[in-house]
Write an enzyme that holds these catalytic residues in place. Sequence first.
Site, PDB file in Angstrom:
ATOM      1  N   HIS A  48       7.469   8.071   9.313  1.00 17.54           N
ATOM      2  CA  HIS A  48       7.887   6.674   9.078  1.00 17.54           C
ATOM      3  C   HIS A  48       6.816   5.850   8.342  1.00 17.54           C
ATOM      4  O   HIS A  48       7.081   5.340   7.247  1.00 17.54           O
ATOM      5  CB  HIS A  48       8.315   6.030  10.396  1.00 17.54           C
ATOM      6  N   GLU A  76       0.264  -0.809  18.061  1.00 25.13           N
ATOM      7  CA  GLU A  76       1.348  -1.018  19.007  1.00 25.13           C
ATOM      8  C   GLU A  76       1.753   0.269  19.721  1.00 25.13           C
ATOM      9  O   GLU A  76       1.994   0.276  20.923  1.00 25.13           O
ATOM     10  CB  GLU A  76       2.558  -1.604  18.260  1.00 25.13           C
ATOM     11  N   ASP A  77       1.807   1.352  18.983  1.00 18.83           N
ATOM     12  CA  ASP A  77       2.428   2.558  19.537  1.00 18.83           C
ATOM     13  C   ASP A  77       1.462   3.668  19.931  1.00 18.83           C
ATOM     14  O   ASP A  77       1.884   4.683  20.472  1.00 18.83           O
ATOM     15  CB  ASP A  77       3.421   3.147  18.514  1.00 18.83           C
ATOM     16  N   ASP A 259      34.306  -7.465 -13.364  1.00 19.05           N
ATOM     17  CA  ASP A 259      32.959  -7.104 -13.822  1.00 19.05           C
ATOM     18  C   ASP A 259      32.163  -6.457 -12.701  1.00 19.05           C
ATOM     19  O   ASP A 259      31.503  -7.118 -11.923  1.00 19.05           O
ATOM     20  CB  ASP A 259      32.204  -8.297 -14.415  1.00 19.05           C
TER      21      ASP A 259
HETATM   22 MN    MN Z   1       7.339   0.505  11.611  1.00 19.23          MN
END
Ligand code: MN
Length: 738
Positions: A48, A76-77, A259
């Site tokens: 990611h 954060e992770d 269009d």
């Molecule tokens: Mn992310």
Amino acid sequence: MMRQYELVERVRRYNPQTNEELLNRAFVYAMKAHGTQTRASGDPYFSHPLEVAAILTDLKLDDATIAAALLHDTIEDTKATRAQIEKQFGKDISVLVEGLTKLKKLDLVSQRAEQAENLRKLLLAIADDVRVLLVKLADRLHNMRTLKWVPEEKRSRIAEETLDIYAPLAGRIGMHDMREELEDLAFRQLSPDIYRSIEGRLATLRDPSKGVIKEIEGELTEELAKKKIKAKVKGREKRPYSIWRKMERKAIGFEQLSDIYGFRVVVPSIEDCYRAIGIVHTKWPFVPGRFKDYISTPKQNDYRSIHTTVVGPGRQRAELQIRTAGMNEIAEYGIAAHALYKDSDGKPNEMLIRDSGAYAWLRRTIELLDEGSSPEEFLEHTKLELFHDQVFCFTPKGRLIALPRKATPIDFAYAVHTDVGNNAVGCKINGKTAPLVSELQTGDEVEIIAGKEQHPPAAWESIVVTGKARAAIRRATRVAVRKQYLGLGRKMVERAFVHAAKPWSDERLSKSLSRLARASVEDVLSAVGRGELKAEDVVRAVNPDWRGEREKRVKPQRSEGWFGLARGASLKFRIPGFSGNSADPKEEAAIPIRGINGELPVRFAPDGGAVPGDRIVGIITPGEGITIFPIHSPALKDFDDEPERWLDVRWDVDDVASQRYPARILVTAKNAPGTLAQIAQIIGEHGGNIDNVHMERRSQDFTEVTIDLGVYDLKHLNAIISQLRAKPVVSSAERFNG
Ligand code: MN
């Protein structure tokens, strides 16, 4: 998954002086930090941040931004800390990662969607460094691209937030490609049916005109080359979302949307832009009203271009955007175009960023925050510029609902949930009761008041502005009408069987379907309800030897309840036209009647009305519904020969008088000044509500006054009549039995 050297190679292509060592270190650090973590798709989590970094290389961003993208989820992770990142990668990058970490927390909070506050914090984070926003947008883009892996129940919320906040934000800072892709991905999630149908239509248009894009590209290039303009022409099909927006905005169908092709014509100079437009307009007819010159007056986000639509080669409408290479860069990348790598130490050129109009807008917006305005106030200011074609309203719980301008509370209700829309009977805007047809303003808090078992009036379809609401109303109306006919037909068939003294059940009927040439019991009942099939024929189909002789005719008033109808089912119905002169759907009244247990349309007989206390009877009319008559009504004579149409019904009202019912009275009054005023006064004093008055002079001395009025019940009506009779000017007063 992309290899380490591939990422570095991508950067080196636009930035030969890239700090390879830094990128490699960030790559390895993030990969190790995420370790064995996986994404919902089962891919290693590290794929990611790597993809996010890759998206940013398409925008040609500087090393620090790419590194921050690789690291954006580590604090954060994973076990990584800001201090570690600062130590390893320096202050610049750690501030970026910290900013992204704060934003990540917001995503979690926004479950219950305090989005005004979120937007404020988002912009605060951007205030530190605009590159935070660029990484955040790339992060969101990758998450949207991989949305199908996210648990079903979360997808729509993410898509809504993307459509409400991130896509407009990308557009506002000039990143149009990013905006379009975000919108399209969100649209695909939120309206899969519409998305598919537009894609399907595009596919049918595409087939016969295979190669039309190449053809027009070639012809345009050639035509301009003849006049010595070196143009790069690139055509593309518009995306389903932009087609949908156009359909919604202009309220046109797909067929009228001709269009669907757009072409970018990139030429060397501004002078060439104007020469090119001249050449194009002499060669092909142009569509009036579609020419726009954003070169002489650029948009606020720095966008510059000339737009026109021509009926081009092959009679195909084509939208052209003519611009220089520099303008094109800004059109595609917006603010990111200014953030192009410029310095040898890997920092973006601050001056270029600060000079840009889009950045100036961001700065202004951010300054508002420093003035300490509340989140709502802030949103109020921001969205005016950011989302100029939208209004932002809130549910009482603070959920943000974004709607197109001119949207009504009905649109709002459907945006919250289809059921909320279908059941809406009223609303409060900012705590005050308001009509459902009001035009919403940004910042309005809207509370939808739900009724029970309602279905939306068909008239709403022409009031709402969102496609979602329109489609839902159409669907609900179709379903309601079908249900009504079904219920009406069932009632009539039941009655016919009772009348023929034959046993009746769905099961019996289902065995005789072939004789009626219908596919299902429902089909049979609906056909009867619509008046296409006679109830007697149904009886005969089930009992082939029944000859049609009738039981002794029985009138309902002598046989109360003998129909054996389900008791206790009270039904509240909208009666269109009952409240007569009022066009406001919320004023539609309900008739509380017992003894009707289907979804049947019910209305009062047009002449005379009926009030609680009156003994009443329902008359079934196939294809229409049930009309309520007071039993004393002479009009009932017309139905004497059709006892199977008679239906035993009774009022379902409690003692608390809360609703008025229509009644008509005839007053014969003396011709004297002020007579009518006296009559009106008596009625008013006793709580009657006059709906209509008709006067006819019968003789020199007397005038006959017909008054339609609303009363709570029979007692109330009789009280008013007695009061009228007591007046010297009134010679007689009585109920009119229509
Ligand atoms: Mn992310």
